[in-house]
Enzyme design. Structure first.
Site, PDB file in Angstrom:
ATOM      1  N   LYS A  13       0.784  -1.172   0.041  1.00  0.00           N
ATOM      2  CA  LYS A  13      -0.064  -0.202  -0.079  1.00  0.00           C
ATOM      3  C   LYS A  13       0.942   1.287  -0.113  1.00  0.00           C
ATOM      4  O   LYS A  13       0.690   2.129  -0.765  1.00  0.00           O
ATOM      5  CB  LYS A  13      -0.758   0.072   1.129  1.00  0.00           C
ATOM      6  CG  LYS A  13      -2.024  -1.100   1.390  1.00  0.00           C
ATOM      7  CD  LYS A  13      -2.678  -1.063   2.480  1.00  0.00           C
ATOM      8  CE  LYS A  13      -2.070  -0.947   3.984  1.00  0.00           C
ATOM      9  NZ  LYS A  13      -1.205  -2.245   4.191  1.00  0.00           N
ATOM     10  N   ARG A  88      -9.772   0.967   8.567  1.00  0.00           N
ATOM     11  CA  ARG A  88      -9.349  -0.451   8.923  1.00  0.00           C
ATOM     12  C   ARG A  88     -10.350  -1.429   9.777  1.00  0.00           C
ATOM     13  O   ARG A  88     -10.351  -2.411  10.052  1.00  0.00           O
ATOM     14  CB  ARG A  88      -8.154  -0.399  10.077  1.00  0.00           C
ATOM     15  CG  ARG A  88      -6.616  -0.720   9.205  1.00  0.00           C
ATOM     16  CD  ARG A  88      -5.717  -0.362  10.383  1.00  0.00           C
ATOM     17  NE  ARG A  88      -4.529  -1.243   9.797  1.00  0.00           N
ATOM     18  CZ  ARG A  88      -3.461  -0.666   9.099  1.00  0.00           C
ATOM     19  NH1 ARG A  88      -3.396   0.657   8.621  1.00  0.00           N
ATOM     20  NH2 ARG A  88      -2.154  -1.448   8.780  1.00  0.00           N
ATOM     21  N   ARG A 127      11.845  -5.249   4.924  1.00  0.00           N
ATOM     22  CA  ARG A 127      11.455  -3.929   4.772  1.00  0.00           C
ATOM     23  C   ARG A 127      12.197  -3.067   5.490  1.00  0.00           C
ATOM     24  O   ARG A 127      12.449  -3.188   6.710  1.00  0.00           O
ATOM     25  CB  ARG A 127       9.971  -3.667   5.142  1.00  0.00           C
ATOM     26  CG  ARG A 127       9.420  -2.163   5.460  1.00  0.00           C
ATOM     27  CD  ARG A 127       8.028  -2.131   5.506  1.00  0.00           C
ATOM     28  NE  ARG A 127       7.243  -2.495   6.357  1.00  0.00           N
ATOM     29  CZ  ARG A 127       5.971  -2.650   6.350  1.00  0.00           C
ATOM     30  NH1 ARG A 127       5.485  -1.824   5.262  1.00  0.00           N
ATOM     31  NH2 ARG A 127       5.071  -3.127   7.211  1.00  0.00           N
ATOM     32  N   ARG A 172      -0.629  -8.506  13.919  1.00  0.00           N
ATOM     33  CA  ARG A 172      -1.254  -7.676  12.775  1.00  0.00           C
ATOM     34  C   ARG A 172      -1.960  -8.235  11.568  1.00  0.00           C
ATOM     35  O   ARG A 172      -3.108  -7.657  11.085  1.00  0.00           O
ATOM     36  CB  ARG A 172      -0.027  -6.866  12.196  1.00  0.00           C
ATOM     37  CG  ARG A 172       0.400  -5.656  13.383  1.00  0.00           C
ATOM     38  CD  ARG A 172       1.597  -5.140  12.978  1.00  0.00           C
ATOM     39  NE  ARG A 172       1.888  -4.543  11.479  1.00  0.00           N
ATOM     40  CZ  ARG A 172       2.795  -4.311  10.813  1.00  0.00           C
ATOM     41  NH1 ARG A 172       3.977  -4.928  11.383  1.00  0.00           N
ATOM     42  NH2 ARG A 172       2.861  -3.870   9.683  1.00  0.00           N
TER      43      ARG A 172
END
Ligand code: ADP
Ligand code: ADP
Ligand code: ZN
Length: 227
Positions: A13, A88, A127, A172
Site C-alpha cells: 500500500k 481498517r 522492509r 497484525r
C-alpha cells in the site's frame, strides 16, 4: 479522485500510495505514518499510541476518525486524496462515509491488493525505510540504487519498524483478517471494490492501479461533462 488502498500489512500500500501521490497529485493520507509521528511526540496520547502499535493492535476508532477528519478537510485534499491504512474497521468506514457526504465528496474507488501470507511475511521481514524522508525499500525487492544511500534524498541512515518483528506481524495479520477484511464486502456492495494481483512485481502493480484510475478519471470527466 478519492481513493482507498486496502490490503494486509506488507501488501504494498505505502509503495503504491507514494507513486499515486507523485503521479496524480493526490494528497497521501497514510495513517501508520501519522501515528508514528504522533508516537514520538512525547505526549500522553503519543505514548498510548506507541504502546498499541508495538502490540500490533489497532488504535481505537474514535482516535483514528478524528485524525482523518482533520486531514480530509485540509486544502491539499481539494484535488483528491489517497488513503493508505484507513479505514481498517467497519465503524471507521461508516464514519468516513458520513464525513465525505458532509463535505460533498465521494469515493472514486477502493483498490484491494491481494497478496498471500507467505509473501507478506517475506516483504515485511525485508522492509526498511529512509530515516530522513521515509522512502520505503526492501532487502531483496527494492534496494537503493547505490547501496546505503537513499534514492530520494541522498541520506545514509535507514530504520526498520519495531512492529515488523515476526511475533507482532502475526498479530497484525490476525487484526487484518478479523477487523479489516469485512471492509471487502462492505465496499463490494457499494460497487467500489477493485481487486488486483498484489503478488506481481512493483511496476506491474502500479500499472494495474493506473489502469483503474485512468478508467475512473474518464468516467468522472464523462459525468461532469454529460450528466
Ligand atoms: P504496506 O504499506 O502495505 O504495509 P509496503 O508498501 O511498505 O506495504 O511494502 C512492504 C515491503 O514490500 C516493502 O519493503 C516494499 O519495498 C516491498 N514491496 C512492495 N510492493 C512489492 C511488490 N509488488 N513486490 C515485492 N516487494 C514489494
Ligand atoms: P502496514 O503498512 O504494515 O499496513 P501501517 O503503517 O498502516 O501498517 O500501520 C501501523 C500500525 O498503526 C497498525 O498496526 C496499527 O497499530 C496502527 N494503525 C494504522 N492505521 C490504523 C487505523 N486506521 N486504525 C487503527 N490502527 C491503525
Ligand atoms: Zn530519503
Amino acid at each position: 479522485m478519492n481513493v482507498i488502498l486496502l490490503g494486509p500489512p506488507g501488501a504494498g500500500k505505502g509503495t503504491q500510495a507514494e507513486h499515486i501521490h507523485q503521479q496524480y497529485g493526490l494528497a497521501k493520507l497514510a495513517t501508520g505514518d501519522m501515528l508514528r509521528a504522533c508516537a514520538t511526540s512525547g505526549t500522553a496520547m503519543g505514548d498510548r499510541i506507541k504502546a498499541i502499535m508495538a502490540e500490533g493492535a489497532l488504535v481505537p476508532d474514535d482516535v483514528m476518525v478524528e485524525l482523518i477528519r482533520g486531514r480530509v478537510q485540509a486544502p491539499d485534499c481539494l484535488n483528491g486524496f489517497i488513503l493508505d491504512g484507513f479505514p481498517r474497521t467497519i465503524p471507521q468506514a461508516e464514519a468516513l462515509d458520513v464525513m465525505l457526504e458532509s463535505e460533498g465528496k465521494r469515493l472514486t474507488a477502493v483498490i484491494e491488493l491481494q497478496v498471500n501470507d507467505t509473501a507478506l511475511v517475506e516483504r515485511i521481514a525485508g522492509r526498511f525505510a529512509c530515516a530522513k524522508c521515509g522512502a520505503g525499500y526492501h532487502d531483496a525487492f527494492k534496494r537503493p540504487n547505490v547501496q546505503g544511500v537513499c534514492d530520494v534524498c541522498g541520506a545514509d541512515t535507514f530504520f526498520r519498524r519495531e512492529d515488523d518483528k515476526p511475533e507482532t506481524v502475526a498479530k497484525r495479520l490476525e487484526a487484518y483478517n478479523r477487523a479489516t477484511a469485512p471492509l471487502l464486502p462492505y465496499y463490494r456492495e457499494r460497487g467500489l471494490l477493485r481487486t488486483i494481483d498484489g503478488m506481481a512485481p512493483i511496476a506491474q502493480v502500479t500499472q494495474a492501479i493506473e489502469a483503474i484510475l485512468g478508467d475512473a478519471a474518464k468516467q468522472l470527466t464523462y459525468r461532469q461533462n454529460f450528466l
